[in-house]
Motif scaffolding. Structure first.
Motif, PDB file in Angstrom:
ATOM      1  N   ARG A  15       4.380  -9.337 -13.740  1.00 59.81           N
ATOM      2  CA  ARG A  15       3.135  -9.393 -12.984  1.00 59.81           C
ATOM      3  C   ARG A  15       2.689  -8.011 -12.505  1.00 59.81           C
ATOM      4  O   ARG A  15       3.477  -7.236 -11.984  1.00 59.81           O
ATOM      5  CB  ARG A  15       3.279 -10.309 -11.772  1.00 59.81           C
ATOM      6  N   TYR A  16       1.406  -7.752 -12.689  1.00 63.22           N
ATOM      7  CA  TYR A  16       0.766  -6.533 -12.201  1.00 63.22           C
ATOM      8  C   TYR A  16      -0.184  -6.893 -11.063  1.00 63.22           C
ATOM      9  O   TYR A  16      -0.514  -8.054 -10.874  1.00 63.22           O
ATOM     10  CB  TYR A  16      -0.022  -5.857 -13.332  1.00 63.22           C
ATOM     11  N   PRO A  17      -0.654  -5.901 -10.296  1.00 69.05           N
ATOM     12  CA  PRO A  17      -1.600  -6.194  -9.217  1.00 69.05           C
ATOM     13  C   PRO A  17      -2.866  -6.871  -9.720  1.00 69.05           C
ATOM     14  O   PRO A  17      -3.374  -6.552 -10.796  1.00 69.05           O
ATOM     15  CB  PRO A  17      -1.904  -4.809  -8.634  1.00 69.05           C
ATOM     16  N   ASP A  18      -3.380  -7.813  -8.923  1.00 70.36           N
ATOM     17  CA  ASP A  18      -4.637  -8.491  -9.241  1.00 70.36           C
ATOM     18  C   ASP A  18      -5.833  -7.747  -8.665  1.00 70.36           C
ATOM     19  O   ASP A  18      -6.942  -7.858  -9.183  1.00 70.36           O
ATOM     20  CB  ASP A  18      -4.613  -9.919  -8.684  1.00 70.36           C
ATOM     21  N   VAL A  40       8.199  -3.708  -8.734  1.00 71.83           N
ATOM     22  CA  VAL A  40       8.873  -3.425  -9.998  1.00 71.83           C
ATOM     23  C   VAL A  40       8.491  -4.526 -10.980  1.00 71.83           C
ATOM     24  O   VAL A  40       8.947  -5.661 -10.868  1.00 71.83           O
ATOM     25  CB  VAL A  40      10.400  -3.374  -9.811  1.00 71.83           C
ATOM     26  N   VAL A  41       7.645  -4.182 -11.929  1.00 74.13           N
ATOM     27  CA  VAL A  41       7.036  -5.179 -12.806  1.00 74.13           C
ATOM     28  C   VAL A  41       8.069  -6.024 -13.533  1.00 74.13           C
ATOM     29  O   VAL A  41       7.926  -7.241 -13.655  1.00 74.13           O
ATOM     30  CB  VAL A  41       6.077  -4.498 -13.805  1.00 74.13           C
ATOM     31  N   TRP A  42       9.146  -5.388 -14.030  1.00 77.31           N
ATOM     32  CA  TRP A  42      10.132  -6.165 -14.795  1.00 77.31           C
ATOM     33  C   TRP A  42      10.966  -7.094 -13.916  1.00 77.31           C
ATOM     34  O   TRP A  42      11.630  -7.979 -14.418  1.00 77.31           O
ATOM     35  CB  TRP A  42      11.028  -5.256 -15.628  1.00 77.31           C
ATOM     36  N   ASP A  82      -3.218   2.944  -3.092  1.00 80.90           N
ATOM     37  CA  ASP A  82      -3.272   2.910  -1.630  1.00 80.90           C
ATOM     38  C   ASP A  82      -3.236   1.480  -1.104  1.00 80.90           C
ATOM     39  O   ASP A  82      -2.714   1.226  -0.022  1.00 80.90           O
ATOM     40  CB  ASP A  82      -4.542   3.613  -1.138  1.00 80.90           C
ATOM     41  N   PHE A  83      -3.793   0.553  -1.878  1.00 81.62           N
ATOM     42  CA  PHE A  83      -3.770  -0.858  -1.501  1.00 81.62           C
ATOM     43  C   PHE A  83      -3.760  -1.693  -2.766  1.00 81.62           C
ATOM     44  O   PHE A  83      -4.481  -1.400  -3.725  1.00 81.62           O
ATOM     45  CB  PHE A  83      -5.011  -1.222  -0.670  1.00 81.62           C
ATOM     46  N   PHE A  84      -2.921  -2.742  -2.769  1.00 80.24           N
ATOM     47  CA  PHE A  84      -2.952  -3.678  -3.889  1.00 80.24           C
ATOM     48  C   PHE A  84      -2.512  -5.052  -3.419  1.00 80.24           C
ATOM     49  O   PHE A  84      -1.801  -5.189  -2.413  1.00 80.24           O
ATOM     50  CB  PHE A  84      -2.092  -3.194  -5.065  1.00 80.24           C
ATOM     51  N   ALA A  85      -2.962  -6.063  -4.138  1.00 81.35           N
ATOM     52  CA  ALA A  85      -2.612  -7.447  -3.824  1.00 81.35           C
ATOM     53  C   ALA A  85      -2.256  -8.171  -5.105  1.00 81.35           C
ATOM     54  O   ALA A  85      -2.880  -7.957  -6.157  1.00 81.35           O
ATOM     55  CB  ALA A  85      -3.779  -8.149  -3.124  1.00 81.35           C
ATOM     56  N   VAL A  86      -1.233  -9.020  -5.012  1.00 81.13           N
ATOM     57  CA  VAL A  86      -0.811  -9.848  -6.141  1.00 81.13           C
ATOM     58  C   VAL A  86      -0.775 -11.288  -5.657  1.00 81.13           C
ATOM     59  O   VAL A  86      -0.138 -11.587  -4.637  1.00 81.13           O
ATOM     60  CB  VAL A  86       0.581  -9.439  -6.660  1.00 81.13           C
ATOM     61  N   LEU A  87      -1.451 -12.168  -6.363  1.00 75.32           N
ATOM     62  CA  LEU A  87      -1.499 -13.580  -5.984  1.00 75.32           C
ATOM     63  C   LEU A  87      -0.560 -14.400  -6.852  1.00 75.32           C
ATOM     64  O   LEU A  87      -0.213 -14.014  -7.968  1.00 75.32           O
ATOM     65  CB  LEU A  87      -2.926 -14.113  -6.124  1.00 75.32           C
ATOM     66  N   GLY A  88      -0.143 -15.559  -6.318  1.00 78.92           N
ATOM     67  CA  GLY A  88       0.695 -16.461  -7.094  1.00 78.92           C
ATOM     68  C   GLY A  88       2.129 -16.006  -7.233  1.00 78.92           C
ATOM     69  O   GLY A  88       2.789 -16.312  -8.234  1.00 78.92           O
ATOM     70  N   VAL A  89       2.625 -15.248  -6.244  1.00 81.37           N
ATOM     71  CA  VAL A  89       4.025 -14.801  -6.253  1.00 81.37           C
ATOM     72  C   VAL A  89       4.666 -15.200  -4.923  1.00 81.37           C
ATOM     73  O   VAL A  89       3.986 -15.582  -3.975  1.00 81.37           O
ATOM     74  CB  VAL A  89       4.127 -13.275  -6.456  1.00 81.37           C
ATOM     75  N   ASP A  90       5.990 -15.091  -4.866  1.00 80.89           N
ATOM     76  CA  ASP A  90       6.717 -15.433  -3.650  1.00 80.89           C
ATOM     77  C   ASP A  90       6.455 -14.383  -2.580  1.00 80.89           C
ATOM     78  O   ASP A  90       6.899 -13.237  -2.691  1.00 80.89           O
ATOM     79  CB  ASP A  90       8.213 -15.524  -3.956  1.00 80.89           C
ATOM     80  N   GLY A  91       5.723 -14.765  -1.558  1.00 78.75           N
ATOM     81  CA  GLY A  91       5.380 -13.820  -0.504  1.00 78.75           C
ATOM     82  C   GLY A  91       6.474 -13.612   0.509  1.00 78.75           C
ATOM     83  O   GLY A  91       6.351 -12.757   1.393  1.00 78.75           O
ATOM     84  N   THR A  92       7.552 -14.367   0.425  1.00 78.36           N
ATOM     85  CA  THR A  92       8.635 -14.238   1.393  1.00 78.36           C
ATOM     86  C   THR A  92       9.711 -13.248   0.940  1.00 78.36           C
ATOM     87  O   THR A  92      10.610 -12.926   1.711  1.00 78.36           O
ATOM     88  CB  THR A  92       9.302 -15.601   1.646  1.00 78.36           C
ATOM     89  N   GLY A 148       0.812  -1.202   0.000  1.00 78.38           N
ATOM     90  CA  GLY A 148       0.000   0.000   0.000  1.00 78.38           C
ATOM     91  C   GLY A 148       0.845   1.252   0.000  1.00 78.38           C
ATOM     92  O   GLY A 148       1.910   1.296   0.630  1.00 78.38           O
ATOM     93  N   ASN A 149       0.381   2.259  -0.736  1.00 78.52           N
ATOM     94  CA  ASN A 149       1.048   3.562  -0.807  1.00 78.52           C
ATOM     95  C   ASN A 149       2.528   3.407  -1.155  1.00 78.52           C
ATOM     96  O   ASN A 149       3.393   4.060  -0.582  1.00 78.52           O
ATOM     97  CB  ASN A 149       0.898   4.315   0.517  1.00 78.52           C
ATOM     98  N   MET A 150       2.811   2.512  -2.073  1.00 75.46           N
ATOM     99  CA  MET A 150       4.184   2.285  -2.508  1.00 75.46           C
ATOM    100  C   MET A 150       4.235   2.301  -4.032  1.00 75.46           C
ATOM    101  O   MET A 150       3.228   2.058  -4.704  1.00 75.46           O
ATOM    102  CB  MET A 150       4.714   0.961  -1.958  1.00 75.46           C
ATOM    103  N   PHE A 151       5.398   2.596  -4.570  1.00 71.55           N
ATOM    104  CA  PHE A 151       5.535   2.724  -6.017  1.00 71.55           C
ATOM    105  C   PHE A 151       5.335   1.388  -6.731  1.00 71.55           C
ATOM    106  O   PHE A 151       5.780   0.342  -6.256  1.00 71.55           O
ATOM    107  CB  PHE A 151       6.917   3.256  -6.377  1.00 71.55           C
ATOM    108  N   ILE A 152       4.666   1.471  -7.882  1.00 73.85           N
ATOM    109  CA  ILE A 152       4.624   0.361  -8.834  1.00 73.85           C
ATOM    110  C   ILE A 152       5.304   0.856 -10.104  1.00 73.85           C
ATOM    111  O   ILE A 152       4.797   1.752 -10.778  1.00 73.85           O
ATOM    112  CB  ILE A 152       3.184  -0.086  -9.136  1.00 73.85           C
TER     113      ILE A 152
END
Length: 267
Positions: free
Chosen positions: A110-113, A103-105, A86-96, A66-70
């Motif tokens: 992957r972009y936010p879902d 940074v998409v590249w 302000d809020f975004f979520a991305v599924l199917g990525v390494d959460g650790t 949230g509130n961070m650059f994409i």
């Protein structure tokens, strides 16, 4: 004889030259010093982040920010004309993985879902105009929502249709909107969070149960444990009273309860 360069080798060489010329920048800025519109906006953002992390606690293949650059294009980096949602979520990525921004590249394209923007008088037009167009036409984010923390009736949402165009989501009789990507409802809830009473936008599960914040979940667990302890105590008290009544009855019949031989357990 001078060796003839194969077509494949030529393509590889051209690709390397193109990459060297157009490679993404590495000196990205992740903090522009901009603050949230208000303390309520800040709380509303953290409520969404912490509650979704709690709701998805059984998996680690997601990222919530949230509130961070994409960062999604070199042009955008040079112009610095876009700040993250302000809020975004991305599924199917390494959460650790630790991330300062998205940074998409560096994220395999992957972009936010799911994206939620918290409206204010100074951002409402952009959030429902320019940003909405970016999320639809560039990000292709399946679910997009907006909500003004100072207006309980402001919740709106859109979902990409088969033609990759946003279509408005129709609220249910509670005014909630279904987020198909997350499998949660997005709705309003009135209560106190971080000592501020307001109507907050919150996640609810498919059955309509509030997805708790970590501290709310801990409180629920503590209350459940206390209820179980009280139930056990009440059961023990009933057993004691039953034993007292039985002892009193035996004494009325002239029997000494202490002299009775216990029946052996044959189980």
């Amino acid at each position: 004889m001078i060796p003839v360069e194969s077509i494949g080798q030529g393509i590889d060489r051209e690709a390397k030259l193109f990459f060297e010329k157009h490679k993404p920048p590495t000196d990205l800025i992740f903090d522009d010093g901009a603050e949230m519109e208000s303390n309520r906006h800040r709380i509303a953002m953290t409520v969404l982040i912490r509650s979704l992390e709690q709701g998805l606690a059984n998996r680690n293949d997601f990222f919530v920010g949230g509130n961070m650059f994409i960062y999604y294009s070199v042009k955008q980096v040079r112009n610095q004309d876009f700040r993250g949602p302000d809020f975004f979520a991305v599924l199917g990525v390494d959460g650790t993985t630790s991330r300062q921004g998205w940074v998409v590249w560096d994220e395999n394209g992957r972009y936010p879902d799911v994206i939620v923007e918290l409206l204010s008088p100074s951002t409402a037009n952009e959030d429902t105009g320019k940003k909405k167009d970016i999320y639809e036409q560039v990000f292709r984010t399946p679910d997009y929502f907006v909500f003004d923390p100072f207006d309980p009736n402001s919740l709106q949402g859109w979902r990409l249709d088969a033609t990759l165009r946003y279509q408005p989501l129709v609220p249910d009789d509670r005014g909630w909107l279904w987020c198909e990507t997350l499998g949660f409802w997005l709705g309003t809830w009135e209560g106190i969070v971080d000592r501020e009473t307001a109507v907050w936008v919150r996640f609810f599960d498919e059955s309509g149960n509030l997805v708790p914040l970590p501290e709310e979940a801990a409180q629920q667990q503590a209350e459940t444990a206390q209820q179980q302890a009280e139930t056990a105590q009440q059961q023990a008290e009933r057993e004691r009273q039953r034993a007292d009544r039985l002892e009193a009855r035996l004494r009325e019949l002239g029997e000494d309860p202490n002299a009775l031989t216990p029946i052996p357990d044959r189980s």
